[in-house]
Write an enzyme that holds these catalytic residues in place. Structure first.
Site, PDB file in Angstrom:
ATOM      1  N   ASP A 273       0.864  -1.163   0.000  1.00 17.30           N
ATOM      2  CA  ASP A 273       0.000   0.000   0.000  1.00 17.30           C
ATOM      3  C   ASP A 273       0.906   1.219   0.000  1.00 17.30           C
ATOM      4  OD1 ASP A 273      -2.082   1.725   0.056  1.00 17.30           O
ATOM      5  OD2 ASP A 273      -3.110   0.830   1.771  1.00 17.30           O
TER       6      ASP A 273
HETATM    7  C1  BGC Z   1      -4.823   3.410  -0.220  1.00 18.53           C
HETATM    8  C2  BGC Z   1      -4.983   2.339  -1.267  1.00 18.53           C
HETATM    9  C3  BGC Z   1      -4.845   2.956  -2.637  1.00 18.53           C
HETATM   10  C4  BGC Z   1      -3.506   3.671  -2.723  1.00 18.53           C
HETATM   11  C5  BGC Z   1      -3.252   4.324  -4.070  1.00 18.53           C
HETATM   12  C6  BGC Z   1      -3.574   4.250  -0.408  1.00 18.53           C
HETATM   13  O1  BGC Z   1      -3.607   5.359   0.406  1.00 18.53           O
HETATM   14  O2  BGC Z   1      -4.824   2.819   1.055  1.00 18.53           O
HETATM   15  O3  BGC Z   1      -6.222   1.689  -1.140  1.00 18.53           O
HETATM   16  O4  BGC Z   1      -4.982   1.967  -3.612  1.00 18.53           O
HETATM   17  O5  BGC Z   1      -3.465   4.691  -1.729  1.00 18.53           O
HETATM   18  O6  BGC Z   1      -4.000   5.461  -4.256  1.00 18.53           O
END
Ligand code: BGC
Length: 768
Positions: A273
């Site tokens: 993540d």
């Molecule tokens: C989120 C993810 C997301 C990623 C990309 C993160 O802050 O937890 O779910 O896919 O950002 O935007």
């Protein structure tokens, strides 16, 4: 020949060989990944495992480089014909920027109903269709991987991202995620099942340690992921921020290699993540099997090189990740050189979103057949600011930049209902004033705050209109959890609005309907007696107002069922004492500073003391009063169930059949749920657990159908902590068919003669 000369010739040959090797005709092909790998420099390898976010990263999860507003990309290596691949959010539609510099063309995407809504359909074919429509936009906008679905378990009703997830039940979550993944990937693009694993709260999401028993971890929190990975083969998995029993998910080899790959056979790539530089140990992530560090930074690239040079990271571990990334790249549209239209069929997809959203609505109450509205209830008094500013989706990375949202007002007027004018004008004025003060961003915005209309509006409209509709709106999103007061519980204004409108309309013999345009569970027990009907519409995408109107007018008969329990009171939940329901400290978006220690319960660590008793597993076992049970939902028609039958096939799988008849007056669909119990069990078990489910096709009045469902021995087994294995206990299993977890309509039993170990797991991620 002198030794020096020999060496010089050898070097020359070797160099020319290298030059030859570097010639552009050695391009990546499915099957030659190892050969490419053997010729890559350390720098090239490091560049591949670190995402390209460092180059043009314009904010959290927004990259301008390949597709504007996408979340990130892998870095190209032209000399091996390795293209960049593009990653963008998910899950309620594709999230990219709608506008681009230098052009008037727009790049909107369709806003579909959110995860919690589509799970309420309990319809895997429908969820496949959602995935397939979203996947077509992913392909048409030149994105390779959609960062979805989100499938963390709804452990507590207040998790801020529950709207993106599916259920409090791991089987339902896993089946929904599988269908979604299959749907998206049917377009030749990838998915990223997230957030792996046990990411059940947003508070301190990057730094919280989840302390959990092995059994709860395996049976509940990993189970949905296991189903999706084994059944649907997602191209990628996104490792979560949080820690599990002291191990950071994205640095856990136990989680990302031993469980995900060795036990479940995952063949795609793991990306973490979106972690800001400096948060994680890059070498440890690679060692763990976290192939791609996203969004990626120059510092991480340096760290990987340094770690190999200093012997902190073995070349073998790095090569494993690079090999898997190369293999993944060969699956992508960019590698295949596919061109994309930048022109997805948005009108067609909007129609799909409308139909799907109607299938996701859950009818919670319908006293004296208040709904559908009749010819005599054409004049509607429309209350609640969200009726005029309908909420389509959640905030954060799950937001979708859609071209428009159909408000409930528009939906009703489009269905030829007459909305009371003085009330409408007053609300529109307030709405516009509130919107002018509200900030919105690429990550969406919150819901507008409700107010109490002056008495004359309530009294006056109760004279003029035939029926009142009140919308209660709630939004939430990434980075923060919800609160009990003024969020889970209605605000004083909202409760008073329901009470006063109900009393004014009831006095005149007129009906009142409440629409819950909400992102998650809200308290209903204290006010549900007031209105005559309650429709839970969730956040149903850009066509929401039309879909709700389709239900209100009876164009579509509601068939959704709750994928989680609606407790009578938040403090009845099994998790409240171990959830940050009263947290008001700093939030977890972007590069926020770590929340200072000393350790604070539910912030720096959280004890999953409820173990396997999450959601209905707790409420039903402990016979707690609830407002609406798991699986609950009404229809405009009624159904009767025949006696269920169960058969075991030679492969050990069971087939369960039950005949369902539409006994009412209008066509409708019914969700059939099957729960198993084993009262003779030698281990602790919830009183019942979902073992399979199915949905009828649209049945005309009087029509019947046989619903055929299947389940496996594994679905009946429990995780034995002593032997770290899945065990099928001998005994007489009761399979109960119901229309919800508390309305059992038939039971059939099956006998397992011997206790057997079905699968041995590894003793990893144990509680310390
Ligand atoms: C989120 C993810 C997301 C990623 C990309 C993160 O802050 O937890 O779910 O896919 O950002 O935007």
């Amino acid at each position: 020949m002198a030794l020096k000369q020999t060496i010089a010739i050898f070097i020359l040959i070797a160099t020319s060989f290298k030059v030859f090797a570097q010639s552009p005709d050695l391009v990546l092909k499915p099957g030659n990944e190892k050969e490419i790998l053997s010729r890559m420099t350390l720098e090239e390898k490091a560049s591949l495992v670190v995402g390209g976010g460092n180059t043009v990263f314009t904010g959290y999860g927004n990259s301008q480089k390949y597709v504007s507003g996408s979340a990130g990309n892998t870095v190209p290596i032209p000399r091996f014909g390795v293209p960049a691949t593009v990653l963008a959010d998910g899950p309620a539609g594709l999230r990219i920027s709608p506008l681009r510099q230098g052009t008037d063309k727009t790049y909107y995407c369709t806003g579909f109903p959110v995860g919690i809504a589509i799970a309420s359909s309990w319809d895997t074919d429908l969820v496949y269709e959602v995935g397939s429509a979203i996947g077509s936009e992913v392909r048409d906008y030149g994105v390779d991987v959609l960062l979805a679905p989100g499938q963390n378990l709804m452990r507590d009703p207040l998790c801020g991202r529950n709207f993106e997830y599916y259920s409090e039940d791991p089987l339902l979550s896993g089946k929904m995620a599988s269908a979604y993944v299959r749907g998206v990937q049917s377009n030749g693009v990838g998915t990223s099942v997230k957030h792996f694993a046990v990411n059940n709260q947003e508070t301190n999401r990057k730094d919280v340690d989840v302390r959990i028993s092995e059994r709860a971890l395996r049976e509940l929190y990993l189970r949905g992921f296991e189903i999706a990975v084994r059944e649907a083969k997602p191209w990628t998995v996104m490792s979560a921020y949080n820690m599990i029993n002291g191990q950071q998910s994205m640095e856990s080899r136990d989680l990302l290699t031993t469980i995900l790959r060795d036990e479940w056979g995952f063949e795609g790539i793991v990306m973490c993540d979106w972690a800001s530089p400096g948060w994680r140990d890059s070498a440890k992530e690679i060692w763990a099997g976290n192939d791609l560090l996203t969004p990626g930074s120059a510092a991480q690239y340096e760290e990987v090189i340094k770690a190999v040079n200093e012997g902190k990271l073995s070349m073998k571990d790095l090569d494993d990740c690079v090999y898997r990334i190369l293999r993944y790249i060969t699956w992508t549209p960019r590698y295949k050189g596919l061109t994309y239209s930048d022109n997805p069929p948005l009108e067609k997809n909007a129609q799909i979103a409308r139909q799907i959203a109607a299938e996701c609505q859950v009818l919670l109450k319908n006293e004296s057949s208040t709904l559908p509205l009749t010819k005599d209830s054409k004049k509607v008094a429309l209350f609640g600011i969200s009726s005029y500013d309908f909420i389509a989706g959640g905030t954060g990375s799950g937001n979708v930049n859609k071209a428009y949202v159909v408000n409930l007002l528009d939906g009703l007027e489009g269905a030829d209902l007459e909305v009371d004018t003085p009330l409408k004008e007053m609300y529109l004025q307030k709405r516009d004033a509130s919107l002018a003060l509200m900030q919105s961003s690429a990550l969406g915005r919150g819901s507008l705050e409700d107010f109490m209309p002056e008495e004359e509006y309530i009294e006056g409209s109760s004279d003029r209109a035939d029926v009142a509709i009140i919308t209660i709106g709630r939004n939430c999103g990434e980075g923060a959890d919800r609160h009990v007061w003024n969020d889970f519980n209605l605000t004083n204004v909202e409760s008073a609005l329901i009470r006063m409108v109900s009393s004014a309309f009831h006095e005149k013999g007129k009906k009142v309907i409440v629409i819950l345009n909400v992102s998650g569970v809200v308290e209903t027990a204290s006010w549900k007696e007031n209105p005559d009907a309650i429709l839970l519409s969730w956040l149903s995408g850009q066509e929401g107002g039309n879909s709700v109107a389709d239900i209100l007018t009876g164009k579509v008969n509601p068939s959704g069922k709750l994928p989680m329990t609606f407790p009578a009171d938040y403090f009845d939940t099994p998790t409240y004492d171990n959830f940050p329901y009263d947290y008001t400290g700093p939030l977890a978006m972007g590069n926020y500073p770590k929340i200072p220690r000393p350790e604070r319960k539910n912030v720096h660590f959280v004890n999953y003391d409820e173990g396997i008793y999450v959601g209905y597993r707790y409420f039903d076992t402990y016979e707690k009063k609830v407002s609406y049970p798991f699986g609950y939902g009404l229809s405009y028609t009624t159904f009767s169930y025949g006696a269920p039958k169960v058969k075991k096939a030679s492969n050990g799988n069971y087939t369960l059949t039950v005949e369902v008849t539409n006994t009412g007056n209008v066509a409708g669909k019914e969700v059939v749920q099957a729960y198993y119990s084993l009262s003779s069990s030698g281990v602790e078990r919830p009183v019942r657990q979902l073992v399979c489910f199915g949905k009828t096709p649209l049945l005309s009045p009087g029509e019947k159908t046989t619903v055929t469902m299947s389940f496996t021995e594994r679905d009946l087994s429990y995780f034995d902590e002593a032997t770290h294995s899945w065990v099928l206990e001998k005994g007489n299993y009761q399979i109960a068919i119901g229309s919800n977890s508390r309305n059992i309509l038939g039971t059939v039993s099956l006998e397992e003669k011997n206790t057997k170990t079905l699968e041995k797991a590894n003793a990893v991620l144990l509680k310390q």
